[in-house]
Scaffold this active site. Structure first.
Site, PDB file in Angstrom:
ATOM      1  N   LYS A   1      42.889  30.625  52.347  1.00 34.75           N
ATOM      2  CA  LYS A   1      41.624  30.195  52.950  1.00 34.75           C
ATOM      3  C   LYS A   1      41.709  28.686  53.246  1.00 34.75           C
ATOM      4  O   LYS A   1      42.283  28.301  54.249  1.00 34.75           O
ATOM      5  CB  LYS A   1      40.474  30.592  52.039  1.00 34.75           C
ATOM      6  CG  LYS A   1      40.450  32.110  51.795  1.00 34.75           C
ATOM      7  CD  LYS A   1      39.252  32.566  51.043  1.00 34.75           C
ATOM      8  CE  LYS A   1      39.375  34.001  50.564  1.00 34.75           C
ATOM      9  NZ  LYS A   1      39.567  35.014  51.598  1.00 34.75           N
TER      10      LYS A   1
ATOM     11  N   SER B   1      31.298  34.996  48.467  1.00 33.28           N
ATOM     12  CA  SER B   1      31.700  34.768  49.853  1.00 33.28           C
ATOM     13  C   SER B   1      30.710  35.268  50.889  1.00 33.28           C
ATOM     14  O   SER B   1      30.782  34.872  52.043  1.00 33.28           O
ATOM     15  CB  SER B   1      33.064  35.408  50.106  1.00 33.28           C
ATOM     16  OG  SER B   1      33.002  36.796  49.886  1.00 33.28           O
TER      17      SER B   1
ATOM     18  N   HIS C   1      36.994  30.894  47.274  1.00 36.49           N
ATOM     19  CA  HIS C   1      36.254  30.101  48.263  1.00 36.49           C
ATOM     20  C   HIS C   1      35.888  28.701  47.745  1.00 36.49           C
ATOM     21  O   HIS C   1      35.159  27.965  48.424  1.00 36.49           O
ATOM     22  CB  HIS C   1      34.999  30.852  48.720  1.00 36.49           C
ATOM     23  CG  HIS C   1      35.327  32.026  49.592  1.00 36.49           C
ATOM     24  ND1 HIS C   1      35.432  31.924  50.956  1.00 36.49           N
ATOM     25  CD2 HIS C   1      35.621  33.310  49.276  1.00 36.49           C
ATOM     26  CE1 HIS C   1      35.763  33.106  51.449  1.00 36.49           C
ATOM     27  NE2 HIS C   1      35.879  33.970  50.454  1.00 36.49           N
TER      28      HIS C   1
END
Ligand SMILES: Cc1ncc(COP(=O)(O)O)c(C=O)c1O
Length: 393
Positions: free
Chosen positions: A241, A182, A210
């Site tokens: 996310k 990340s 991610h």
């Protein structure tokens, strides 16, 4: 005196401030979106992991509101004691189908998914091979497990092989890696790591926080990106996310998911995801299954931004994803850069030690499908002006 017990904290905080490492958290006065309001000003937002702009998507909001009307707000207790709501089961089935795995279990967050999965799989006398840049939740989950942790050099499959060959006494073994890292936006060589895991018959786990909603066909994640279906034992993901909501998941073989329902401590000892969160996530799966428009737009935006930054002369590191680090080196410089961007209407955070190594401070740009072309041009112009002003360009 009570103050003397905590005066060490004052000293620590003063030291952080002197080193320019104290993190002041901004207050957002609007929904999380491509633009946010801070101190009454509208700013372009390049900080959130809201990759697909779902955090404030009208259909996601509507689904959450509708679910509250039908089911209320909270799950009331942990699922293993109070019973599990049909909504949670529905989300897990939808996620399993989306990710093409046998089964899935959800948790309160990606962080707790790691705290649940790792100690359920390995314990004292076992070994975890862990990428040296793995996320804090993997590190904490590994510590909780009490297994021995052997770190290998970042994304270095040869070093992983070396680490495996040097450990001769072990019980169970687990290889664990972030899918997308990340802070740098680089991708783990999961295909090669998978070969090593298979050669040595070691369990393999990837944390795709991610990559979920970002990598693979229509955002199906890193396993889909590499075409490794059925070969990676444990896929951890987050719904906080790209999914724009809050929650975590583990996807994989039915037997592993069954085991986590019996032994995943955050599942057994902490209440489940809330009703609106679950309904919002089901709606997010609907949107991802219906169309790849948002995922495509995310990648287009990222490409425009990366190309623009490089053309201006910025160093964008090793990124292969919509996470774009603008490498600046010095922590105080990165902080100053972020402050200047802020004045120009761009919210992009400086990241420095201990989140990244000393001397590798950066502005981390998080691209999102919530931005349009004008937003990107405006932000690039702000980067150009600040870069010139601070002598970076
Ligand atoms: C690799 C990785 N795993 C887990 C998490 C935690 O996810 P969540 O915010 O859902 O707890 C993050 C978030 O920063 C992450 O980057």
């Amino acid at each position: 005196m009570s103050t003397s017990k905590t005066s060490w904290i004052e000293n620590e905080i003063s030291a952080l401030k002197e080193a320019g490492l104290f993190n002041t958290i901004r207050t957002i006065e609007s929904p999380m979106d491509g633009r946010v309001t801070i101190n009454g000003r509208s700013l372009l937002n390049f900080c959130a992991n809201n990759y697909l702009g779902l955090a404030n998507h009208p259909q996601i909001r509507a689904a959450a509101q509708q679910a509250i009307t039908e089911y209320g707000v909270g799950p009331g207790a942990v699922r293993s004691i109070a019973g599990t709501m049909s909504l949670h089961i529905a989300l897990e089935q939808r996620l399993a189908a989306f990710k093409q795995v046998e089964a899935c279990i959800t948790f309160q967050s990606g962080f707790t998914a790691n705290l649940a999965a790792i100690p359920a799989l390995v314990g004292k006398g076992d070994i975890i091979f862990s990428d040296e840049l793995n996320h804090a939740s993997i590190i904490d989950g590994s510590r909780l497990s009490r297994a021995q942790v052997v770190r290998y050099a970042h994304n270095n499959v040869n070093d992983l092989r070396r680490a495996i060959s040097e450990t001769t006494e072990y019980g169970r073994r687990l290889i664990v890696t972030d899918g997308v890292f990340s802070m740098d936006g680089d991708i783990a060589p999961l295909d090669k790591i998978c070969e090593v895991a298979e050669e040595h018959d070691i369990m393999l786990m990837v944390d795709d926080a991610h990559g979920e909603g970002v990598l693979g066909r229509g955002g199906r994640g890193i396993v889909d990106h590499f075409g490794l279906h059925g070969r990676v034992d444990i896929e951890v993901g987050t719904l906080s996310k790209a999914f724009g909501v809050m929650g975590g998941l583990v996807a994989g073989k039915q037997i592993i998911i069954d085991w986590l329902r019996q032994r995943g401590r955050p599942f057994l000892f902490s209440s489940a995801m809330t009703v609106p969160d679950v309904a919002a996530c089901i709606q997010a799966v609907d949107l991802l299954e219906e169309s790849t428009t948002l995922v495509d737009k995310l990648w287009q935006n990222a490409e425009i931004f990366k190309t623009g930054l490089k053309a201006l002369g910025f160093n964008t590191g090793e990124t292969e994803t919509p996470i774009v680090p603008v490498m600046l080196g010095d922590a105080p410089l990165a902080q100053e850069f972020s402050r200047h961007l802020f004045e120009k209407g761009v919210f992009a955070m400086a990241i420095s030690y201990p989140t990244v190594p000393r001397g590798k401070a950066r502005i981390r740009v998080m691209n999102s499908a919530a931005h349009d072309k004008n937003d990107l041009e405006e932000a690039l112009e702000a980067f150009r002006e600040v870069g010139t002003q601070l002598g970076v360009l």
